[in-house]
Scaffold this motif. Structure first.
Motif, PDB file in Angstrom:
ATOM      1  N   MET A 239     -16.099 -55.435 -25.335  1.00 29.94           N
ATOM      2  CA  MET A 239     -17.250 -56.038 -24.688  1.00 29.94           C
ATOM      3  C   MET A 239     -17.770 -57.238 -25.468  1.00 29.94           C
ATOM      4  O   MET A 239     -17.973 -58.309 -24.945  1.00 29.94           O
ATOM      5  CB  MET A 239     -18.375 -55.009 -24.541  1.00 29.94           C
ATOM      6  CG  MET A 239     -18.063 -53.867 -23.583  1.00 29.94           C
ATOM      7  SD  MET A 239     -19.386 -52.629 -23.528  1.00 29.94           S
ATOM      8  CE  MET A 239     -20.728 -53.561 -22.800  1.00 29.94           C
ATOM      9  N   ASN A 240     -17.973 -57.047 -26.768  1.00 33.75           N
ATOM     10  CA  ASN A 240     -18.752 -58.005 -27.545  1.00 33.75           C
ATOM     11  C   ASN A 240     -17.920 -59.191 -28.024  1.00 33.75           C
ATOM     12  O   ASN A 240     -16.853 -59.023 -28.578  1.00 33.75           O
ATOM     13  CB  ASN A 240     -19.381 -57.291 -28.748  1.00 33.75           C
ATOM     14  CG  ASN A 240     -20.375 -58.166 -29.458  1.00 33.75           C
ATOM     15  OD1 ASN A 240     -20.000 -59.068 -30.178  1.00 33.75           O
ATOM     16  ND2 ASN A 240     -21.650 -57.896 -29.251  1.00 33.75           N
ATOM     17  N   LYS A 241     -18.454 -60.411 -27.811  1.00 32.44           N
ATOM     18  CA  LYS A 241     -17.815 -61.618 -28.318  1.00 32.44           C
ATOM     19  C   LYS A 241     -18.784 -62.410 -29.186  1.00 32.44           C
ATOM     20  O   LYS A 241     -18.576 -63.582 -29.446  1.00 32.44           O
ATOM     21  CB  LYS A 241     -17.334 -62.480 -27.141  1.00 32.44           C
ATOM     22  CG  LYS A 241     -16.261 -61.812 -26.285  1.00 32.44           C
ATOM     23  CD  LYS A 241     -15.822 -62.715 -25.149  1.00 32.44           C
ATOM     24  CE  LYS A 241     -14.769 -62.015 -24.289  1.00 32.44           C
ATOM     25  NZ  LYS A 241     -14.333 -62.867 -23.152  1.00 32.44           N
TER      26      LYS A 241
ATOM     27  N   GLU B 152     -24.873 -56.409 -22.312  1.00 32.49           N
ATOM     28  CA  GLU B 152     -25.327 -55.751 -21.088  1.00 32.49           C
ATOM     29  C   GLU B 152     -26.850 -55.727 -21.053  1.00 32.49           C
ATOM     30  O   GLU B 152     -27.497 -55.536 -22.079  1.00 32.49           O
ATOM     31  CB  GLU B 152     -24.782 -54.319 -21.041  1.00 32.49           C
ATOM     32  CG  GLU B 152     -25.179 -53.504 -19.829  1.00 32.49           C
ATOM     33  CD  GLU B 152     -24.650 -52.078 -19.913  1.00 32.49           C
ATOM     34  OE1 GLU B 152     -24.040 -51.611 -18.933  1.00 32.49           O
ATOM     35  OE2 GLU B 152     -24.839 -51.430 -20.971  1.00 32.49           O
ATOM     36  N   VAL B 153     -27.412 -55.944 -19.872  1.00 40.78           N
ATOM     37  CA  VAL B 153     -28.840 -55.764 -19.658  1.00 40.78           C
ATOM     38  C   VAL B 153     -29.031 -54.729 -18.559  1.00 40.78           C
ATOM     39  O   VAL B 153     -28.454 -54.850 -17.475  1.00 40.78           O
ATOM     40  CB  VAL B 153     -29.533 -57.082 -19.258  1.00 40.78           C
ATOM     41  CG1 VAL B 153     -31.020 -56.828 -18.981  1.00 40.78           C
ATOM     42  CG2 VAL B 153     -29.375 -58.133 -20.343  1.00 40.78           C
TER      43      VAL B 153
ATOM     44  N   GLY C 294     -23.514 -49.812 -24.190  1.00 43.18           N
ATOM     45  CA  GLY C 294     -23.259 -50.427 -25.483  1.00 43.18           C
ATOM     46  C   GLY C 294     -23.287 -49.460 -26.645  1.00 43.18           C
ATOM     47  O   GLY C 294     -23.823 -48.353 -26.543  1.00 43.18           O
ATOM     48  N   ASP C 295     -22.719 -49.884 -27.775  1.00 44.66           N
ATOM     49  CA  ASP C 295     -22.780 -49.093 -29.005  1.00 44.66           C
ATOM     50  C   ASP C 295     -24.210 -49.045 -29.531  1.00 44.66           C
ATOM     51  O   ASP C 295     -24.632 -48.046 -30.115  1.00 44.66           O
ATOM     52  CB  ASP C 295     -21.889 -49.716 -30.092  1.00 44.66           C
ATOM     53  CG  ASP C 295     -20.440 -49.820 -29.672  1.00 44.66           C
ATOM     54  OD1 ASP C 295     -19.929 -48.864 -29.063  1.00 44.66           O
ATOM     55  OD2 ASP C 295     -19.815 -50.867 -29.944  1.00 44.66           O
ATOM     56  N   ILE C 296     -24.937 -50.140 -29.344  1.00 41.43           N
ATOM     57  CA  ILE C 296     -26.323 -50.257 -29.791  1.00 41.43           C
ATOM     58  C   ILE C 296     -27.208 -50.470 -28.568  1.00 41.43           C
ATOM     59  O   ILE C 296     -26.861 -51.214 -27.649  1.00 41.43           O
ATOM     60  CB  ILE C 296     -26.477 -51.440 -30.766  1.00 41.43           C
ATOM     61  CG1 ILE C 296     -25.826 -51.101 -32.126  1.00 41.43           C
ATOM     62  CG2 ILE C 296     -27.940 -51.837 -30.955  1.00 41.43           C
ATOM     63  CD1 ILE C 296     -25.764 -52.268 -33.090  1.00 41.43           C
TER      64      ILE C 296
ATOM     65  N   ALA D 249     -26.399 -45.861 -30.105  1.00 42.76           N
ATOM     66  CA  ALA D 249     -26.418 -44.972 -28.939  1.00 42.76           C
ATOM     67  C   ALA D 249     -25.963 -43.563 -29.287  1.00 42.76           C
ATOM     68  O   ALA D 249     -26.388 -42.597 -28.648  1.00 42.76           O
ATOM     69  CB  ALA D 249     -25.539 -45.555 -27.833  1.00 42.76           C
ATOM     70  N   ARG D 250     -25.146 -43.426 -30.308  1.00 43.83           N
ATOM     71  CA  ARG D 250     -24.645 -42.097 -30.672  1.00 43.83           C
ATOM     72  C   ARG D 250     -25.743 -41.167 -31.184  1.00 43.83           C
ATOM     73  O   ARG D 250     -25.524 -39.952 -31.307  1.00 43.83           O
ATOM     74  CB  ARG D 250     -23.550 -42.222 -31.731  1.00 43.83           C
ATOM     75  CG  ARG D 250     -23.990 -42.852 -33.047  1.00 43.83           C
ATOM     76  CD  ARG D 250     -22.843 -42.885 -34.054  1.00 43.83           C
ATOM     77  NE  ARG D 250     -23.214 -43.512 -35.323  1.00 43.83           N
ATOM     78  CZ  ARG D 250     -23.016 -44.786 -35.618  1.00 43.83           C
ATOM     79  NH1 ARG D 250     -22.450 -45.586 -34.728  1.00 43.83           N
ATOM     80  NH2 ARG D 250     -23.372 -45.272 -36.791  1.00 43.83           N
TER      81      ARG D 250
END
Length: 241
Positions: free
Chosen positions: A1-3, A36-37, A82-84, A162-163
């Protein structure tokens, strides 16, 4: 996802009800590199959703099934990919350009990054003397009961991996959601970093916050959680660099 500048993917969750006039400003402050929003719409009677979709075509919209800010955030968190996860307000009071500092604190080793208007470098254009006094009293009580070193308990600008959602097990409906997150993050032994943040004034409309009513709900949350049998944590609160 992240760039973008971070290895982790980032979702921003925005609870909103009748914030169509504020969203152009809010979305303009969001960094281009976020992944992502998620907009959680609380049954808006204005064009909140239409405006949000026009501003950000890749927006993910969640229609809130319950009521209250806490419920909206919980439903938004559940939809985040997302991860965060970063939580901001839709009224323009939280500056999306500060997201970098929150994510940096997490990638530097924190599990939970909480915004603080009272940390060096922070501030507020909005908080009244009464609300500030109440917040400081509630913050002091929390630090005494939980062994934390928070400087700002009642602020809605936070970010976390998120974990750790399961560890916080969020289950409240109102504005006390921020307090519950701070308390349960500490109880779970998460590494917490405070991030200096400057709160802006709401741009348009009126806040749904009621100082006395919501302050009482925060107080009840602090006391209830402490005496549910959880031991006082040893979590250390650090100031993000």
């Amino acid at each position: 996802m992240n760039k973008g500048p971070f290895t982790a993917s980032v979702t921003v969750v925005v609870p909103a009800m009748n914030e169509a006039d504020n969203l152009p400003h809010v979305f303009a402050t969001l960094p281009a590199w976020i992944d992502e929003v998620v907009l959680v719409d609380g049954d808006s009677s204005d064009d909140t959703v239409a405006v949000a979709r026009r501003l950000r075509p890749d927006l993910r919209v969640v229609t809130q099934t319950g009521r209250g800010k806490g419920n909206a955030l919980i439903e938004g968190f559940a939809a985040a990919g997302g991860d965060i996860i970063v939580m901001i307000d839709a009224d323009g009071s939280t500056d999306g350009r500060e997201i970098f500092s929150f994510v940096a604190a997490l990638e530097d080793g924190a599990d939970f990054a909480k915004g603080s208007r009272y940390a060096p470098g922070g501030g507020s254009d909005d908080i009244s003397p009464l609300r500030s006094l109440g917040n400081r009293a509630l913050t002091g009580l929390t630090n005494w009961l939980y062994g934390t070193r928070y400087t700002d308990l009642c602020y809605g600008y936070n970010a976390f991996w998120a974990r750790h959602l399961d560890a916080m097990a969020l289950d409240c409906d109102g504005f006390e959601i921020e307090t519950l997150m701070n308390v349960r993050a500490a109880q779970a032994g998460l590494a917490i970093a405070e991030v200096p943040s400057h709160e802006r004034s709401r741009i348009h409309g009126e806040s749904n916050l009621h100082a006395v009513r919501d302050g009482w709900r925060v107080l009840r949350t602090i006391v209830r959680e402490r005496f549910r049998g959880a031991a006082t944590p040893r979590t250390q609160v650090a100031l993000a660099k």
